[in-house]
Design a protein around this motif. Structure first.
Motif, mmCIF file in Angstrom:
data_model
loop_
_atom_site.group_PDB
_atom_site.id
_atom_site.type_symbol
_atom_site.label_atom_id
_atom_site.label_comp_id
_atom_site.label_asym_id
_atom_site.label_seq_id
_atom_site.Cartn_x
_atom_site.Cartn_y
_atom_site.Cartn_z
ATOM 1 N N LEU A 29 0.826 -1.209 0.000
ATOM 2 C CA LEU A 29 0.000 0.000 0.000
ATOM 3 C C LEU A 29 0.860 1.259 0.000
ATOM 4 C CD1 LEU A 29 -2.845 -1.138 2.397
ATOM 5 C CD2 LEU A 29 -2.965 -0.824 -0.088
ATOM 6 N N ARG A 30 2.169 1.080 0.061
ATOM 7 C CA ARG A 30 3.124 2.182 -0.058
ATOM 8 C C ARG A 30 3.725 2.252 -1.465
ATOM 9 N NH1 ARG A 30 4.638 4.394 4.785
ATOM 10 N NH2 ARG A 30 3.874 3.310 6.630
ATOM 11 N N GLN A 31 3.241 1.411 -2.355
ATOM 12 C CA GLN A 31 3.772 1.353 -3.719
ATOM 13 C C GLN A 31 3.643 2.720 -4.381
ATOM 14 O OE1 GLN A 31 2.412 -2.009 -6.014
ATOM 15 N NE2 GLN A 31 2.305 -0.778 -7.861
ATOM 16 N N GLU A 32 4.730 3.181 -4.969
ATOM 17 C CA GLU A 32 4.723 4.474 -5.642
ATOM 18 C C GLU A 32 4.282 4.301 -7.089
ATOM 19 O OE1 GLU A 32 7.539 8.176 -5.212
ATOM 20 O OE2 GLU A 32 8.483 6.681 -6.514
ATOM 21 N N LEU A 33 3.219 5.003 -7.447
ATOM 22 C CA LEU A 33 2.749 4.979 -8.836
ATOM 23 C C LEU A 33 3.458 6.031 -9.678
ATOM 24 C CD1 LEU A 33 -1.112 4.564 -8.303
ATOM 25 C CD2 LEU A 33 0.572 2.800 -8.852
ATOM 26 N N CYS A 34 3.758 7.171 -9.072
ATOM 27 C CA CYS A 34 4.374 8.285 -9.793
ATOM 28 C C CYS A 34 5.433 8.937 -8.911
ATOM 29 C CB CYS A 34 3.323 9.335 -10.141
ATOM 30 S SG CYS A 34 1.893 8.730 -11.059
ATOM 31 N N SER A 35 6.669 8.943 -9.372
ATOM 32 C CA SER A 35 7.722 9.614 -8.608
ATOM 33 C C SER A 35 7.761 11.106 -8.922
ATOM 34 C CB SER A 35 9.078 8.977 -8.884
ATOM 35 O OG SER A 35 9.398 9.086 -10.253
ATOM 36 N N ASP A 36 7.261 11.477 -10.086
ATOM 37 C CA ASP A 36 7.257 12.865 -10.535
ATOM 38 C C ASP A 36 5.915 13.510 -10.193
ATOM 39 O OD1 ASP A 36 8.417 15.071 -12.282
ATOM 40 O OD2 ASP A 36 6.507 14.650 -13.295
ATOM 41 N N PHE A 37 5.951 14.682 -9.539
ATOM 42 C CA PHE A 37 4.711 15.336 -9.122
ATOM 43 C C PHE A 37 3.817 15.690 -10.295
ATOM 44 C CE2 PHE A 37 2.196 19.136 -8.147
ATOM 45 C CZ PHE A 37 1.363 18.597 -7.177
ATOM 46 N N SER A 38 4.384 16.178 -11.391
ATOM 47 C CA SER A 38 3.544 16.564 -12.530
ATOM 48 C C SER A 38 2.806 15.348 -13.094
ATOM 49 C CB SER A 38 4.357 17.276 -13.611
ATOM 50 O OG SER A 38 5.397 16.448 -14.080
ATOM 51 N N GLU A 39 3.432 14.189 -13.094
ATOM 52 C CA GLU A 39 2.760 12.965 -13.543
ATOM 53 C C GLU A 39 1.693 12.533 -12.535
ATOM 54 O OE1 GLU A 39 1.579 9.731 -15.821
ATOM 55 O OE2 GLU A 39 2.682 11.537 -16.362
ATOM 56 N N LEU A 40 1.998 12.670 -11.263
ATOM 57 C CA LEU A 40 1.022 12.354 -10.226
ATOM 58 C C LEU A 40 -0.212 13.232 -10.373
ATOM 59 C CD1 LEU A 40 0.282 10.792 -7.628
ATOM 60 C CD2 LEU A 40 1.552 12.512 -6.342
ATOM 61 N N LEU A 41 -0.007 14.506 -10.668
ATOM 62 C CA LEU A 41 -1.109 15.443 -10.887
ATOM 63 C C LEU A 41 -1.987 14.995 -12.053
ATOM 64 C CD1 LEU A 41 -2.461 18.203 -10.249
ATOM 65 C CD2 LEU A 41 -0.757 19.242 -11.742
ATOM 66 N N VAL A 42 -1.369 14.636 -13.171
ATOM 67 C CA VAL A 42 -2.112 14.173 -14.347
ATOM 68 C C VAL A 42 -2.891 12.897 -14.028
ATOM 69 C CG1 VAL A 42 -1.823 13.189 -16.675
ATOM 70 C CG2 VAL A 42 -0.592 15.273 -16.030
ATOM 71 N N GLN A 43 -2.248 11.965 -13.355
ATOM 72 C CA GLN A 43 -2.895 10.690 -13.022
ATOM 73 C C GLN A 43 -4.030 10.887 -12.015
ATOM 74 O OE1 GLN A 43 -2.400 7.810 -14.651
ATOM 75 N NE2 GLN A 43 -1.056 9.058 -15.944
ATOM 76 N N ARG A 44 -3.859 11.797 -11.062
ATOM 77 C CA ARG A 44 -4.914 12.092 -10.089
ATOM 78 C C ARG A 44 -6.140 12.656 -10.799
ATOM 79 N NH1 ARG A 44 -6.629 10.038 -5.812
ATOM 80 N NH2 ARG A 44 -8.445 10.011 -7.136
ATOM 81 N N GLN A 45 -5.912 13.596 -11.708
ATOM 82 C CA GLN A 45 -7.018 14.204 -12.441
ATOM 83 C C GLN A 45 -7.738 13.165 -13.307
ATOM 84 O OE1 GLN A 45 -4.776 17.396 -14.246
ATOM 85 N NE2 GLN A 45 -5.406 18.847 -12.672
ATOM 86 N N ALA A 46 -6.989 12.272 -13.927
ATOM 87 C CA ALA A 46 -7.603 11.217 -14.748
ATOM 88 C C ALA A 46 -8.453 10.285 -13.884
ATOM 89 C CB ALA A 46 -6.526 10.429 -15.488
ATOM 90 N N THR A 47 -7.944 9.920 -12.719
ATOM 91 C CA THR A 47 -8.695 9.032 -11.837
ATOM 92 C C THR A 47 -9.918 9.739 -11.269
ATOM 93 O OG1 THR A 47 -6.766 7.676 -11.343
ATOM 94 C CG2 THR A 47 -8.562 7.605 -9.739
ATOM 95 N N ASP A 48 -9.811 11.017 -10.974
ATOM 96 C CA ASP A 48 -10.984 11.766 -10.506
ATOM 97 C C ASP A 48 -12.068 11.810 -11.578
ATOM 98 O OD1 ASP A 48 -9.826 12.145 -8.048
ATOM 99 O OD2 ASP A 48 -9.275 14.239 -8.409
ATOM 100 N N GLN A 49 -11.668 11.895 -12.832
ATOM 101 C CA GLN A 49 -12.648 11.858 -13.929
ATOM 102 C C GLN A 49 -13.324 10.486 -13.998
ATOM 103 O OE1 GLN A 49 -13.806 14.360 -15.707
ATOM 104 N NE2 GLN A 49 -15.213 12.975 -16.726
ATOM 105 N N VAL A 50 -12.549 9.427 -13.836
ATOM 106 C CA VAL A 50 -13.118 8.073 -13.827
ATOM 107 C C VAL A 50 -14.108 7.936 -12.673
ATOM 108 C CG1 VAL A 50 -12.599 5.606 -13.471
ATOM 109 C CG2 VAL A 50 -11.171 6.986 -15.008
ATOM 110 N N ILE A 51 -13.745 8.437 -11.496
ATOM 111 C CA ILE A 51 -14.636 8.354 -10.341
ATOM 112 C C ILE A 51 -15.942 9.096 -10.618
ATOM 113 C CG2 ILE A 51 -14.937 9.100 -7.938
ATOM 114 C CD1 ILE A 51 -11.896 8.493 -7.554
ATOM 115 N N THR A 52 -15.851 10.267 -11.231
ATOM 116 C CA THR A 52 -17.047 11.045 -11.581
ATOM 117 C C THR A 52 -17.954 10.257 -12.523
ATOM 118 O OG1 THR A 52 -15.877 13.128 -11.231
ATOM 119 C CG2 THR A 52 -17.843 13.202 -12.624
#
Length: 176
Positions: free
Chosen positions: A85-108
């Protein structure tokens, strides 16, 4: 539309809008500040953000397996296998931001497919320790949103320690 669906729409709106607010604040920090171990459960702001994203994708993955008819989850970046549960999906913040926004769209989109009938069905899956779990789908959906809120609360505390005020964080402020 049932009361549960309206409730989950509100949760998805809160999730998306509060994530946008927090990520906007976090983007102003240096990478060193984002990744500094500040004693939180997952250490840093960055690691906590990664954990929330990982957990969301794990839960959505469980929903995709339990209810394969959910078109919102087809083709989405989901997690079915993970090492920790500590697995890192994105080491780069800008990529984490993009992936977070994509997942928030999926959740919506996902909450639009939730119905009282689906939420009443039983989900079966293995948890992170390989133990078989079985419970109503509504419980898993509630947990996913509660989990996000719990860890975002930790992030607001870490931001406060860095001198950043996240403002009003109450659910009601985002759904009224």
């Amino acid at each position: 539309m049932g009361a549960h669906q309206e409730q989950f729409r509100g949760f998805a709106k809160y999730n998306r809008e509060f994530n946008q607010l927090l990520l906007g604040q976090i983007a102003k920090l240096s990478d060193e500040q984002r990744k500094q171990d500040m004693g939180a459960f997952f250490g840093s702001i960055h690691s906590t953000l990664n954990h929330i994203l990982l957990a969301d994708r794990i839960w959505l993955g469980r929903f995709a397996i339990a209810f394969p008819q959910m078109s919102s989850l087809s083709g989405a970046a989901l997690v079915h296998e993970f090492s920790s549960l500590r697995q890192e999906l994105c080491s780069d913040f800008s990529e984490l931001l993009v992936q977070r926004q994509a997942t928030d769209q999926v959740i919506t989109q996902w909450v639009e497919e939730l119905s009282d009938e689906l939420l009443a069905q039983t989900m079966r899956y293995s948890n992170s320790k390989g133990q078989q779990r079985e419970h109503s789908a509504w419980l898993a959906a509630i947990h996913m949103f509660n989990h996000q809120t719990h860890h975002r609360g930790q992030i607001t505390t870490l931001l406060n320690q860095l001198g950043c005020d996240s403002g009003v964080t109450d659910y009601f402020a985002y759904v009224k």
